[in-house]
Design a protein around this motif. Structure first.
Motif, PDB file in Angstrom:
ATOM      1  N   ALA A 160       0.837  -1.207   0.000  1.00 51.34           N
ATOM      2  CA  ALA A 160       0.000   0.000   0.000  1.00 51.34           C
ATOM      3  C   ALA A 160       0.873   1.258   0.000  1.00 51.34           C
ATOM      4  O   ALA A 160       0.534   2.273  -0.626  1.00 51.34           O
ATOM      5  CB  ALA A 160      -0.930   0.000   1.210  1.00 51.34           C
ATOM      6  N   ILE A 197      -1.016   4.464  -1.482  1.00 50.49           N
ATOM      7  CA  ILE A 197      -2.301   4.435  -0.781  1.00 50.49           C
ATOM      8  C   ILE A 197      -2.091   4.890   0.660  1.00 50.49           C
ATOM      9  O   ILE A 197      -2.932   5.568   1.252  1.00 50.49           O
ATOM     10  CB  ILE A 197      -2.912   3.020  -0.831  1.00 50.49           C
ATOM     11  CG1 ILE A 197      -3.275   2.661  -2.278  1.00 50.49           C
ATOM     12  CG2 ILE A 197      -4.148   2.915   0.060  1.00 50.49           C
ATOM     13  CD1 ILE A 197      -3.713   1.224  -2.466  1.00 50.49           C
ATOM     14  N   SER A 230      -9.959   0.018  -1.330  1.00 48.92           N
ATOM     15  CA  SER A 230      -9.409   1.020  -2.246  1.00 48.92           C
ATOM     16  C   SER A 230      -9.898   0.736  -3.664  1.00 48.92           C
ATOM     17  O   SER A 230     -10.273  -0.390  -4.006  1.00 48.92           O
ATOM     18  CB  SER A 230      -7.875   1.006  -2.200  1.00 48.92           C
ATOM     19  OG  SER A 230      -7.375  -0.225  -2.686  1.00 48.92           O
TER      20      SER A 230
END
Length: 445
Positions: A256, A261, A360
């Protein structure tokens, strides 16, 4: 009460009475490991999604790299536990206890081999084809236990089938793995029709294989009431599960971060939360001493420290609860029994992962696409085995590998052949076949 001398066996499923000539010094458990590493189903995991879309310019984990990392952590967990067991009982040095690390590592390699394309989305597509889609009409045409298997289709049970089922052209006993390796991947030791959720250990077709292994290893059948069959968990399953829990949670954070993210500050703070103030200062000092200035290098170092910490905690949790584990009365996972600081940190990671990673846009897009692809493939091939006399059905059936019994006289075997065929695909191959059967693309010669 289970005991280690009975639990650890190098007897091979399907080759119980066969004496194989050996030309090297590898143990039977190392042979299991090598057999998996060089197998086609293991190799195919490089094109199966772990969490994020398969890599473009940024490399993230797939099922293959995840399994290799889980095996590495599993080896450490098993070796550390074995070392402590031998320290408590020196007689174990001449038993198979020193092989625990190798057994756990091999089971870790195998634990995801039964997962269909697109992970949990693929599992859901197979299940809901029968519960919500065109497959609902088949309920009256198959047995109750078979219906339970296919409507609760699970990658864990499929891994056990993949390793033990005698597909056409394959030796008896499937991969002919050792009993101990096979027992170590059965996370849920009961059949689908005794499961409260869509998690179970083996399909009805592999029930006898599990029964053979459980009886030989002395895994007790627990009295659950209501006629439910549930065996005690094989002790090494806890170590395989812990290795998986550690890797997917911590490695997902690193992925991530790579995909932006999560920020560097968020990721580093999450990883440092597993340590007390003194340990944090030591880690930061080491980062400074090693002259690590690149954020990616820092996160990699923090990830290594965090995995090491959790591995040590899980070893202690296993040893502290060995008595209840060997009685079959231990509840929960090893991660749930680590010290409060680490348990709270792990919980924060799982909550953030659920909120920011698993929901996500890139992850949801793969799940949506994967579900549609898998559902469509199920529709086409199930229709084909229901009406094999049709021209288009024959075209579809001709695409199925000869190892799958797609031409069997009974419907249940044909349906299971479809599931075997589709669940064994890679993400890329599933997409390619989907585009061709839908007329979206043509082969380029």
């Amino acid at each position: 009460m289970m005991n280690w001398n009975t639990l650890l066996s190098n007897r091979r499923l399907g080759q119980e009475h066969r004496h194989a000539e050996r030309h090297d010094d590898r143990t039977e458990f190392k042979r299991d490991y090598d057999r998996l590493i060089f197998s086609a189903p293991f190799r195919r995991m490089q094109n199966k999604t772990q969490v994020f879309p398969l890599p473009g310019s940024i490399f993230v984990h797939n099922r293959l790299t995840h399994s290799l990392e889980v095996a590495s952590v599993g080896m450490s967990l098993g070796n550390d536990v074995a070392q402590q067991l031998i320290k408590k009982n020196p007689d174990f040095i001449d038993s198979m206890v020193p092989e625990i690390g190798q057994i756990v590592a091999t089971a870790c390699l195998a634990h995801d081999m039964g997962n269909p394309p697109f992970g949990h989305s693929g599992e859901k597509a197979i299940q809901t084809f029968f519960t919500e889609g065109a497959g609902q009409q088949l309920r009256s045409q198959v047995s109750g236990v078979f219906w339970s298997d296919i409507t609760r289709f699970d990658g864990n049970a499929n891994a056990f089938r993949l390793l033990t089922h005698s597909f056409k052209g394959r030796r008896k006993g499937g991969f002919a793995m050792t009993y101990s390796t096979l027992a170590s991947i059965v996370k849920y030791p009961f059949p689908s029709y005794h499961a409260s959720k869509n998690k179970f250990g083996f399909f009805t077709s592999e029930y006898d294989n599990y029964l053979t292994i459980a009886n030989a290893l002395g895994i007790p059948l627990l009295a659950m009431g209501n006629g439910h069959e549930r065996w005690a968990r094989y002790p090494l399953v806890y170590l395989v599960e812990a290795a998986d829990d550690i890797c997917y949670e911590i490695m997902d954070l690193e992925d991530a971060f790579k995909l932006k993210i999560l920020s560097y500050e968020e990721t580093s703070e999450l990883m440092l939360s597993f340590f007390d103030e003194t340990e944090r200062k030591h880690i930061n000092s080491r980062i400074s001493d090693e002259e690590l200035t690149d954020p990616n290098e820092k996160i990699q170092y923090l990830r290594a420290c965090t995995i090491g910490k959790l591995e040590s905690e899980c070893v202690h949790a296993f040893l502290d609860n060995e008595g209840t584990i060997m009685k079959g009365s231990f509840n929960g996972s090893l991660i749930s029994r680590i010290s409060p600081t680490q348990r709270d940190a792990y919980k924060r990671c799982t909550e953030l992962s659920r909120r920011r990673i698993y929901n996500s846009k890139p992850v949801l897009d793969v799940e949506l696409s994967g579900y549609k692809i898998m559902a469509t493939l199920m529709e086409h091939w199930v229709e084909a085995v229901l009406h094999p006399e049709r021209f288009y059905s024959q075209q579809l059936i001709g695409r199925v590998s000869s190892q799958y019994d797609i031409d069997a006289p009974d419907l249940e075997t044909r349906l299971m052949a479809v599931i075997d065929f589709i669940s064994g695909m890679t993400d890329v191959y599933a997409l390619d076949v989907y585009q061709k059967v839908c007329g979206i693309s043509l082969p380029i010669v």
